[in-house]
Design a protein around this motif. Sequence first.
Motif, mmCIF file in Angstrom:
data_model
loop_
_atom_site.group_PDB
_atom_site.id
_atom_site.type_symbol
_atom_site.label_atom_id
_atom_site.label_comp_id
_atom_site.label_asym_id
_atom_site.label_seq_id
_atom_site.Cartn_x
_atom_site.Cartn_y
_atom_site.Cartn_z
ATOM 1 N N GLN A 117 0.520 -1.251 -0.007
ATOM 2 C CA GLN A 117 0.216 0.262 0.017
ATOM 3 C C GLN A 117 0.946 1.408 -0.252
ATOM 4 O O GLN A 117 0.701 2.231 0.687
ATOM 5 N N VAL A 118 1.953 1.657 -1.182
ATOM 6 C CA VAL A 118 2.788 2.360 -1.206
ATOM 7 C C VAL A 118 2.192 3.167 -2.524
ATOM 8 O O VAL A 118 2.112 2.045 -3.299
ATOM 9 N N LYS A 119 2.433 4.482 -2.506
ATOM 10 C CA LYS A 119 1.858 5.214 -4.330
ATOM 11 C C LYS A 119 3.639 5.332 -4.024
ATOM 12 O O LYS A 119 3.947 6.000 -5.444
ATOM 13 N N ARG A 120 4.698 5.320 -3.642
ATOM 14 C CA ARG A 120 6.187 5.109 -4.682
ATOM 15 C C ARG A 120 6.842 4.342 -3.938
ATOM 16 O O ARG A 120 7.134 3.742 -2.871
ATOM 17 N N MET A 121 7.806 3.507 -5.346
ATOM 18 C CA MET A 121 8.731 2.543 -5.263
ATOM 19 C C MET A 121 9.989 2.846 -5.077
ATOM 20 O O MET A 121 10.030 3.062 -6.612
ATOM 21 N N PRO A 122 10.699 2.822 -4.547
ATOM 22 C CA PRO A 122 12.203 3.036 -4.808
ATOM 23 C C PRO A 122 12.981 1.843 -5.309
ATOM 24 O O PRO A 122 12.480 0.427 -5.444
ATOM 25 N N SER A 129 1.584 7.310 -10.849
ATOM 26 C CA SER A 129 1.751 7.724 -12.183
ATOM 27 C C SER A 129 2.193 7.507 -12.850
ATOM 28 O O SER A 129 1.523 7.162 -14.441
ATOM 29 N N ASP A 130 3.463 6.618 -13.084
ATOM 30 C CA ASP A 130 4.020 5.679 -13.709
ATOM 31 C C ASP A 130 3.443 4.509 -13.781
ATOM 32 O O ASP A 130 3.171 4.494 -14.983
ATOM 33 N N LEU A 131 2.693 3.833 -13.208
ATOM 34 C CA LEU A 131 1.898 2.557 -13.436
ATOM 35 C C LEU A 131 0.857 3.535 -14.360
ATOM 36 O O LEU A 131 0.847 2.496 -14.985
ATOM 37 N N ALA A 132 0.229 4.333 -13.902
ATOM 38 C CA ALA A 132 -0.882 4.412 -14.706
ATOM 39 C C ALA A 132 -0.803 4.689 -16.051
ATOM 40 O O ALA A 132 -1.447 4.430 -17.084
#
Length: 139
Positions: free
Chosen positions: A98-103, A117-120
């Motif tokens: 449940q994270v919106k950013r993944m390093p 947004s990169d996923l979208a």
Amino acid sequence: MSTAREIMNSGIQTLNEDQSLAEAAVLMRDLGVGSLPVQTADGALTGIITDRDIVVRACAEGRDLASTKAGELAQGIVSTIGPDEPAETVVDLMGTQQVKRMPVVENGTVVGIISESDLARNVAEDQVHHFVQMVYGRD
């Protein structure tokens, strides 16, 4: 199928945990980003700090942005992903955590970050739907 490397934002700027929140805010403004990975002096990833952290957790609490260190507010990293992992794995991991950013980390170095947004923009619609359901609990 695309990989994390293909959908990540590369050339990511990091922040040292000893840098101030004021420095973090200026860097975010200059880069046009809303978050920065935070690292120790030896390069270990300790968390992510967001513009929201600075406003809601620091400003609203009356903290001095010039003296409060980024490491004090950085949200701990739940996990990272390698650049060659399939996009489907990225979606599943971000959704499960449940994270919106993944390093994205390669050989111990942050080489990019993947945001929702990169996923979208880069994964199949059904995968985006899966992510949204897992993170936000809705369609």
